[in-house]
Scaffold this active site. Structure first.
Site, short mmCIF file in Angstrom:
data_model
loop_
_atom_site.label_atom_id
_atom_site.label_comp_id
_atom_site.label_asym_id
_atom_site.label_seq_id
_atom_site.Cartn_x
_atom_site.Cartn_y
_atom_site.Cartn_z
N MET A 43 3.75 -2.98 -2.57
CA MET A 43 2.65 -3.00 -3.53
C MET A 43 3.13 -3.50 -4.88
O MET A 43 2.49 -3.30 -5.92
CB MET A 43 2.02 -1.61 -3.67
N GLY A 44 4.27 -4.20 -4.89
CA GLY A 44 4.80 -4.72 -6.13
C GLY A 44 5.52 -3.67 -6.94
O GLY A 44 5.91 -2.63 -6.43
N LEU A 46 8.52 -4.00 -8.01
CA LEU A 46 9.71 -3.93 -7.17
C LEU A 46 10.89 -3.32 -7.92
O LEU A 46 11.11 -3.58 -9.10
CB LEU A 46 10.08 -5.34 -6.68
N HIS A 50 13.23 -1.67 -3.04
CA HIS A 50 12.67 -2.88 -2.42
C HIS A 50 13.75 -3.94 -2.23
O HIS A 50 13.75 -4.67 -1.23
CB HIS A 50 11.55 -3.45 -3.30
N GLU A 163 12.64 4.58 4.34
CA GLU A 163 12.58 5.94 4.88
C GLU A 163 12.10 6.95 3.85
O GLU A 163 11.78 8.08 4.22
CB GLU A 163 13.95 6.34 5.43
N ASP A 165 9.29 6.98 2.39
CA ASP A 165 7.94 7.27 2.86
C ASP A 165 8.01 7.47 4.38
O ASP A 165 7.51 6.66 5.16
CB ASP A 165 7.00 6.12 2.51
N GLN A 168 4.85 7.64 6.62
CA GLN A 168 4.30 6.29 6.74
C GLN A 168 5.06 5.48 7.78
O GLN A 168 4.47 4.80 8.63
CB GLN A 168 4.36 5.58 5.39
N SER A 200 11.45 5.10 -6.79
CA SER A 200 10.02 4.98 -6.56
C SER A 200 9.39 4.34 -7.78
O SER A 200 9.82 4.57 -8.92
CB SER A 200 9.39 6.36 -6.31
#
EC number: 6.3.2.1
Length: 293
Positions: A43-44, A46, A50, A163, A165, A168, A200
């Site tokens: 979702m950007g 970054l 990421h 991991e 999340d 998810q 995060s």
């Protein structure tokens, strides 16, 4: 257009696509030429977490073209959540992708992913209503819907998810299996700050006072893992004791489950998961636990 260099793709250079059919044409042509496609959905905003996903994608055996998607998905935000204030530093995100050698970035708009009248979603099943799903109703339907659309548009051979999340990750793997998506879903270990806090995008919302308190979540998880030989009750009790020492933490849940997030795990590999709020910021974390009795 040639089989090895489709229009909209230049080896070694970053190309940004906003139009789903245009990106689909590029990846399909590359796959037809024998290239493997690795997808990193984001979702950007970054960060180094990421960056680690991108590096895993680029180093994957045979995954010669990496696609990073940047899309703030409105379907996974509930009422009162931070959709409007979610950071969108696109130029900084693109610069990170350039630094990491990403060649394709997908930046669709909401109208590209959800045309007028589109109201079909993917049901996550019973697990989607537990833990994160209980606190954020409808969240995982939004996640799985956008991920399924990304899988169709990008047509990856492999997709990478963090991991951090963990619920998810489990649900995406289950969806890929249940709906016969022909790809591998790979989990990448959580990247942490020096104090142990999981990286995060939402860490930026923490106040100066709350930032050091966030480390208590990881301390609690490690405390639980350290007594794993004493059984599941001891694991949960040790973690709760550490959490209780920080009155600013508002606990949403602390759960010990098996790797597929089934409850009542008694032995073998397990996952200890926690979610809590510090002020207006909600944080999640998890750790692997090996139960020995």
């Amino acid at each position: 257009m040639t089989a090895t260099k489709p229009r909209g793709y230049t080896p070694g250079q970053l190309t940004v696509h906003a139009d789903p059919p245009a990106l689909h044409a590029v990846t399909r042509t590359l796959k037809g030429a024998g290239r493997r496609i690795a997808l990193v959905p984001t979702m950007g905003a970054l960060h180094d977490g990421h960056r680690e996903l991108i590096r895993h994608a680029r180093l994957a055996k045979g995954a010669s073209v990496t696609v990073v998607s940047i899309f703030v998905n409105p379907l996974q935000f509930g009422p009162g959540e931070d959709l409007e204030r979610y950071p969108r530093p696109l130029e900084a995100d693109l610069e990170m992708c350039r630094e990491e050698g990403v060649e394709l970035v997908f930046t669709p708009g909401v109208e590209d992913m959800y045309p007028a009248g589109a109201d079909t979603t993917v049901s996550p099943g019973a697990l989607g209503d537990e833990m994160e799903g209980a606190v954020r109703p409808g969240h995982f339907a939004g996640v799985l819907t956008v991920v399924s659309k990304l899988f169709h548009v990008v047509a990856p051979d492999v997709a990478y998810f963090g991991e951090k999340d963990y619920q998810q990750l489990v649900l995406v793997r289950k969806m890929a299996r249940d709906l016969d998506f022909p790809l591998d879903v790979v989990g990448v270990p959580t990247v942490r700050e020096d104090d142990g806090v999981a990286r995060s995008s939402r860490n930026a919302y923490l106040s100066a006072a709350d930032r050091p308190r966030a480390a208590v979540l990881q301390e609690a998880l490690r405390a639980g893992a350290s007594v794993s030989a004493q059984g599941p009750e001891a694991v949960l009790a040790a973690a709760r004791a550490v959490l209780a020492r920080e009155p600013a933490l508002e606990l949403d849940y602390l759960e010990l489950r098996d790797p597929d997030l089934r409850p009542d795990v008694r032995q073998g590999k397990a996952r200890l998961l926690v979610a809590a709020r510090l002020g207006t910021t909600r944080l999640i974390d998890n750790i692997t636990v090996q139960l020995e009795i």
